[in-house]
Design an enzyme around this catalytic site. Structure first.
Site, PDB file in Angstrom:
ATOM      1  N   LYS A 113      -9.348 -20.017  26.334  1.00 20.17           N
ATOM      2  CA  LYS A 113      -8.568 -19.118  27.170  1.00 20.17           C
ATOM      3  C   LYS A 113      -7.059 -19.281  26.966  1.00 20.17           C
ATOM      4  O   LYS A 113      -6.308 -18.321  27.123  1.00 20.17           O
ATOM      5  CB  LYS A 113      -8.918 -19.362  28.644  1.00 20.17           C
ATOM      6  N   SER A 127       4.545   1.239   9.597  1.00 24.11           N
ATOM      7  CA  SER A 127       3.505   0.576  10.372  1.00 24.11           C
ATOM      8  C   SER A 127       2.894   1.581  11.350  1.00 24.11           C
ATOM      9  O   SER A 127       2.388   2.615  10.936  1.00 24.11           O
ATOM     10  CB  SER A 127       4.089  -0.649  11.085  1.00 24.11           C
TER      11      SER A 127
END
Length: 287
Positions: free
Chosen positions: A154, A102
């Site tokens: 949010k 990764s």
């Protein structure tokens, strides 16, 4: 002293030994980390990288052992290595120890040559996002979650609220964009070395031996033997270290010793979560 002595001697008398600086990039990749569990980030590694590239010689060797982590920090470290390699006109060798997966593999592709052990783990070219859901837990312990926002999205992916389908879809879109950037970077660096394999960019990982067949690495071997083969039997390796010790660098016996009890407790909780995240990353590869 030896370098100073060499400069004083006539050129024909100077030692012809080549010295290759070595830096170790080992650990999970994340910004900041904690006082108790330092991690790889540009801030933590920039000094080492720049010191290595300022060293005289034709090349820089990097030992990598990382299961990945932050894609941003991985790319920043990658870019710093490539920028300095171009600026100093030096070749970069990356040597994979247990794993370069990764984000660890993203850093590895900064190399001109990637060398792995046959049993190393390489690849995992993908993006992952992991979190926890605590909605049932807070009900059981009688805690009420109160969230007030300006902006309807949010509080998306809040672990203390039920998961929403639209939030998951938005996250998946973001992850696909990050994945495409990762793929583009690997293709840019590895080019025609990569084999046409449908699983190459699916997040799978392979042994170093299989990685060589797929074009993810350039060779199998170890640092000492490889560099002596490239630059001669008298080639010397010099490990580049941080200018200060680990405890001094992260302030374990400095300002942190004056922290209040609540601050120390909070730091301990952060360290536990960091440790859990780090353990999860390593365990994916059986390490």
């Amino acid at each position: 002293m030896r370098r100073l002595f060499n400069r004083i001697l006539p050129k024909s008398w100077r030692s012809a030994d080549i010295v290759v600086p070595v830096i170790r990039l080992h650990g999970t990749i994340m910004a900041g980390g904690s006082q108790f569990r330092p991690s790889l980030s540009l801030a933590a590694t920039a000094g080492l990288i720049e010191k290595a590239f300022s060293f005289p010689g034709p090349a820089v060797a990097i030992s990598i052992n990382s299961p990945g982590g932050s894609p941003v920090q991985s790319r920043l470290i990658y870019k710093r290595i490539r920028d300095l390699a171009a600026e100093k006109n030096k070749k970069v060798f990356v040597f994979v120890e247990d794993v370069a997966a990764s984000g660890g593999y993203m850093i590895a592709v900064a190399a001109d040559e990637i060398i792995a052990d046959p049993s190393s783990i390489v690849g995992s070219i993908g993006v992952i996002s992991g979190t926890f859901g605590f909605t049932d837990l807070i009900k059981k312990i009688g805690v009420e979650r109160r969230v007030h926002t300006a902006g309807k999205n949010k509080s998306s992916m809040d672990p203390f609220q039920p998961e929403k389908k639209e939030d998951v879809e938005r996250l998946k879109t973001l992850m696909l964009e990050l994945h495409e950037s990762f793929i583009d970077l690997v293709k840019e660096r590895r080019g025609t070395k990569l084999k046409d394999d449908p699983d190459l960019f699916t997040g799978l990982f392979w042994s170093g031996k299989r990685g060589l067949e797929l074009g993810l690495v350039d060779g199998l071997g170890d640092m000492r033997s490889t560099l002596k083969e490239r630059y001669g039997s008298k080639t010397q390796l010099k490990l580049i270290t941080q200018p200060r010790g680990l405890f001094g660098r992260f302030g374990l016996f400095g300002s942190s010793s004056r922290l209040s009890a609540p601050a120390l407790a909070a730091a301990g909780v952060d360290a536990l979560f960091d440790a859990a995240e780090e353990r999860a990353l390593w365990s994916r590869f059986g390490l």
